[in-house]
Design an enzyme around this catalytic site. Structure first.
Site, PDB file in Angstrom:
ATOM      1  N   ARG A 106     -33.737  21.205   5.278  1.00  0.00           N
ATOM      2  CA  ARG A 106     -34.364  19.881   5.388  1.00  0.00           C
ATOM      3  C   ARG A 106     -34.706  19.595   6.848  1.00  0.00           C
ATOM      4  NH1 ARG A 106     -30.747  15.675   1.890  1.00  0.00           N
ATOM      5  NH2 ARG A 106     -29.229  15.914   3.576  1.00  0.00           N
ATOM      6  N   LYS A 137     -28.938  22.296   3.339  1.00  0.00           N
ATOM      7  CA  LYS A 137     -28.216  21.592   2.276  1.00  0.00           C
ATOM      8  C   LYS A 137     -27.756  22.629   1.251  1.00  0.00           C
ATOM      9  CE  LYS A 137     -28.373  17.741  -0.983  1.00  0.00           C
ATOM     10  NZ  LYS A 137     -29.112  16.552  -1.412  1.00  0.00           N
ATOM     11  N   GLY A 193     -19.406  22.766  -1.866  1.00  0.00           N
ATOM     12  CA  GLY A 193     -20.294  22.951  -0.716  1.00  0.00           C
ATOM     13  C   GLY A 193     -21.668  23.505  -1.077  1.00  0.00           C
ATOM     14  N   ASP A 219     -31.714  12.026   0.683  1.00  0.00           N
ATOM     15  CA  ASP A 219     -30.801  12.526  -0.350  1.00  0.00           C
ATOM     16  C   ASP A 219     -31.376  12.341  -1.755  1.00  0.00           C
ATOM     17  OD1 ASP A 219     -29.095  13.455   1.506  1.00  0.00           O
ATOM     18  OD2 ASP A 219     -27.346  12.329   0.855  1.00  0.00           O
ATOM     19  N   GLY A 247     -20.581  17.099   3.044  1.00  0.00           N
ATOM     20  CA  GLY A 247     -19.723  17.997   2.264  1.00  0.00           C
ATOM     21  C   GLY A 247     -20.423  19.298   1.932  1.00  0.00           C
ATOM     22  N   ARG A 248     -21.736  19.267   2.042  1.00  0.00           N
ATOM     23  CA  ARG A 248     -22.477  20.511   1.776  1.00  0.00           C
ATOM     24  C   ARG A 248     -23.730  20.597   2.623  1.00  0.00           C
ATOM     25  NH1 ARG A 248     -25.223  19.542  -4.097  1.00  0.00           N
ATOM     26  NH2 ARG A 248     -25.529  17.294  -3.933  1.00  0.00           N
ATOM     27  N   ASP A 305     -24.147   5.705   2.147  1.00  0.00           N
ATOM     28  CA  ASP A 305     -24.172   7.017   2.811  1.00  0.00           C
ATOM     29  C   ASP A 305     -25.479   7.749   2.553  1.00  0.00           C
ATOM     30  OD1 ASP A 305     -22.657   6.922   0.202  1.00  0.00           O
ATOM     31  OD2 ASP A 305     -23.004   9.066   0.295  1.00  0.00           O
TER      32      ASP A 305
HETATM   33  P1  AMP Z   1     -24.476  12.511  -2.768  1.00  0.00           P
HETATM   34  O1  AMP Z   1     -24.234  11.458  -3.795  1.00  0.00           O
HETATM   35  O2  AMP Z   1     -25.093  13.772  -3.294  1.00  0.00           O
HETATM   36  O3  AMP Z   1     -25.242  11.981  -1.617  1.00  0.00           O
HETATM   37  O4  AMP Z   1     -23.047  12.996  -2.229  1.00  0.00           O
HETATM   38  C1  AMP Z   1     -21.989  12.121  -1.903  1.00  0.00           C
HETATM   39  C2  AMP Z   1     -20.930  12.861  -1.115  1.00  0.00           C
HETATM   40  O5  AMP Z   1     -20.412  13.953  -1.857  1.00  0.00           O
HETATM   41  C3  AMP Z   1     -21.414  13.440   0.203  1.00  0.00           C
HETATM   42  O6  AMP Z   1     -20.368  13.351   1.129  1.00  0.00           O
HETATM   43  C4  AMP Z   1     -21.700  14.870  -0.160  1.00  0.00           C
HETATM   44  O7  AMP Z   1     -21.640  15.715   0.955  1.00  0.00           O
HETATM   45  C5  AMP Z   1     -20.597  15.169  -1.158  1.00  0.00           C
HETATM   46  N1  AMP Z   1     -20.968  16.228  -2.096  1.00  0.00           N
HETATM   47  C6  AMP Z   1     -21.839  16.169  -3.128  1.00  0.00           C
HETATM   48  N2  AMP Z   1     -21.908  17.337  -3.772  1.00  0.00           N
HETATM   49  C7  AMP Z   1     -21.061  18.189  -3.140  1.00  0.00           C
HETATM   50  C8  AMP Z   1     -20.688  19.541  -3.329  1.00  0.00           C
HETATM   51  N3  AMP Z   1     -21.187  20.286  -4.300  1.00  0.00           N
HETATM   52  N4  AMP Z   1     -19.791  20.060  -2.449  1.00  0.00           N
HETATM   53  C9  AMP Z   1     -19.263  19.334  -1.472  1.00  0.00           C
HETATM   54  N5  AMP Z   1     -19.567  18.050  -1.252  1.00  0.00           N
HETATM   55  C10 AMP Z   1     -20.465  17.479  -2.064  1.00  0.00           C
HETATM   56 MG    MG Z   2     -25.611  11.857   0.080  1.00  0.00          MG
END
Ligand code: AMP
Ligand code: MG
Length: 487
Positions: free
Chosen positions: A175, A112, A125, A261, A92-93, A251
């Site tokens: 990264r 990232k 994002g 992550d 997502g980002r 994930d």
């Molecule tokens: P994480 O817990 O940070 O690994 O994120 C879980 C999911 O949420 C992943 O698909 C990320 O890409 C998405 N995500 C987290 N933060 C953002 C953000 N600010 N914008 C878009 N997607 C996000």
């Molecule tokens: Mg993640």
């Protein structure tokens, strides 16, 4: 040594069928500027570190300027988040640019925080500077500790405002990893009933990262077993060093057994097995002492996603390897921390010292480093080690058992001390150290503390007498630092 223009770059992931990703374009940052640059990571891809001084370096390192051969994509994946399956997540980002080929294999470069992708859902994002600094420092700290991890090449800051609990500024971390593929990358196609995609992805990973399995008859169960063993080893390393990841959703689980992550992670200060580093994890699903079991739970989700490639019994058999593999690695690592030969008969000594650390609220890292000076002579009192324990008698009782164990053989005293210093770090990325670097960067635009910590944490086992203040237990204000999933 390469310049940004001459990096031997390509994107093999983008050559896979387009069901695995979406082509994207990084969103430029306003007023990009270099906040951190890691020459050690640059060396891995043969990038000349003086490239960091170029005025256009921030543009390259934030994805604004296209690197020749790059093909920016956001990868699709799913995942179990806090135990519940989410059918579609994806980068997502994060944006994968491609991989630099080196004589030692490929290194994928991933931005990232480089803007919206089709998988951004409700997110913007972006990543904030605060959490980007934490990821940058911690991935390098883990590498310094010898723990498999994604790496960090750079942080680029910007003037773009992003909204979290408060207004912050956006940043991009570049990264690096041999692969960013996650358990969830397979789960998404299992849930969609697309076994062909699972096979293509498994073959891609095997060819590139487990080439020794490519021609093995039962390659898929072997592949699963390899991931299980890598994960068991990683969990043992986290537990031994006192690292809590905080968001062990599937994930966020690397198919290569890398720490991946960095969000609300934390290192133990005082030893507390129930430590929850993630403020959002109210149930303590990802508490420190749950990590090995969660590793097994997550591997079961991966095994299930791979069942189209193997009989269910083969997947179960592979999973059965995990508990013993974890236990063996963990006992090996803890035995090394104690300076004794590995073996199952060390378990009572290990559990004994951990329960003593817990009941006495002793700082985990400080204890182990102090133990590196343990004098096994019968008359030795072992201050100041002993003084770490409010209950001195309890320590003395354990020390009798430890001394007896040391006397059953092993290396001479000074050799043992030295060997222990190579496995018991003096320096870890405590939350308050990261917080000081973050405050200076965010409030004063002073990035020197980030560079200083990077240097310090690349050599966590060295004494570094000029830096001993960085080895201290956290100050009182550190207890008010709170980290959550919001980053
Ligand atoms: P994480 O817990 O940070 O690994 O994120 C879980 C999911 O949420 C992943 O698909 C990320 O890409 C998405 N995500 C987290 N933060 C953002 C953000 N600010 N914008 C878009 N997607 C996000
Ligand atoms: Mg993640």
């Amino acid at each position: 040594m390469h310049t940004f223009e001459t990096l031997p770059f390509s994107n093999s992931f983008a050559a896979l069928p387009s069901i695995f990703y979406s082509a994207v374009t990084p969103t430029p940052l306003a007023h990009p500027h270099l906040v951190g640059f890691n020459a050690d990571a640059a060396a891995l891809i043969g990038l000349n570190p003086v490239e960091a001084r170029r005025p256009d370096a921030p543009a390259y390192l934030s994805g604004t300027t296209h690197i020749l051969g790059a093909q920016p994509v956001a990868a699709l994946y799913a995942g179990h988040q806090f135990g519940y399956f989410v059918p579609q997540l994806g980068d997502g980002r994060a944006i994968l640019l491609g991989e630099v080929q080196t004589p030692h294999g490929g290194w994928e470069l991933q931005l990232k925080g480089a803007g919206l992708t089709p998988y951004s859902r409700n997110g913007d994002g972006r990543a904030v500077l605060r959490s980007s600094i934490r990821e940058y420092l911690c991935s390098e700290a883990m590498h310094g500790l010898g723990i498999p991890t994604t790496r960090a090449l750079s942080i680029v800051g910007s003037a773009d405002e992003v909204y979290r609990e408060q207004v912050e500024t956006a940043a991009v971390v570049m990264r690096m990893a041999p692969s960013f593929i996650r358990f969830g990358s397979f789960e998404v196609f299992f849930s969609r009933g697309q076994p062909d995609a699972i096979r293509i992805l498994a073959d891609y990973v095997i060819t590139r990262h487990f080439p020794e399995l490519a021609d093995v008859p039962d390659k898929y169960p072997h592949f699963l077993r390899a991931v299980i063993l890598a994960t068991a080893r990683l969990m043992a390393q986290w537990q031994a060093v006192g690292f809590a990841h905080g968001v062990m959703n599937t994930d966020n689980m690397s198919i290569l057994g890398l720490t991946l992550d960095y969000g609300p992670f934390g290192f133990l200060d005082t030893y507390d097995p129930g430590y929850i580093c993630n403020h959002s994890d109210q149930g303590g699903r990802y508490a420190f002492d749950q990590q090995p079991d969660i590793g097994a739970w997550n591997l079961t989700r991966l095994a299930q996603a791979l069942t189209p490639l193997m009989p269910v019994d083969a997947a179960k058999e592979a999973l059965d390897v995990y508990p013993a593999a974890f236990a063996t690695h963990y006992i090996d690592l803890m035995s090394a921390k104690l300076g004794i030969l590995p073996g199952k008969n060390n378990v009572s000594l290990i559990t004994g010292v951990l329960s003593l650390l817990h009941s006495n609220h002793v700082d985990y890292t400080i204890f182990w480093r102090a133990l590196c000076n343990f004098d096994s002579a019968p008359e030795a009192v072992n201050e100041p080690l002993r003084d770490l324990f409010p209950d001195r008698t309890a320590f003395d009782t354990w020390a009798i058992e430890y001394r007896a164990r040391l006397q059953t053989g092993g290396a001479p005293e000074t050799m043992r001390h030295e060997a222990m210093r190579r496995v018991n770090p003096k320096y870890i990325l405590r939350s308050h150290l990261a917080e000081i670097a973050i405050r200076r960067a965010c409030d004063d635009h002073d990035f020197s503390e980030i560079a200083r910590l990077l240097d310090l944490l690349h050599h966590p086992f060295e004494e570094q007498p000029e830096n001993t203040s960085y080895a201290s237990a956290p100050p009182e204000w550190a207890s008010r630092i709170s980290v959550s999933c919001s980053s």
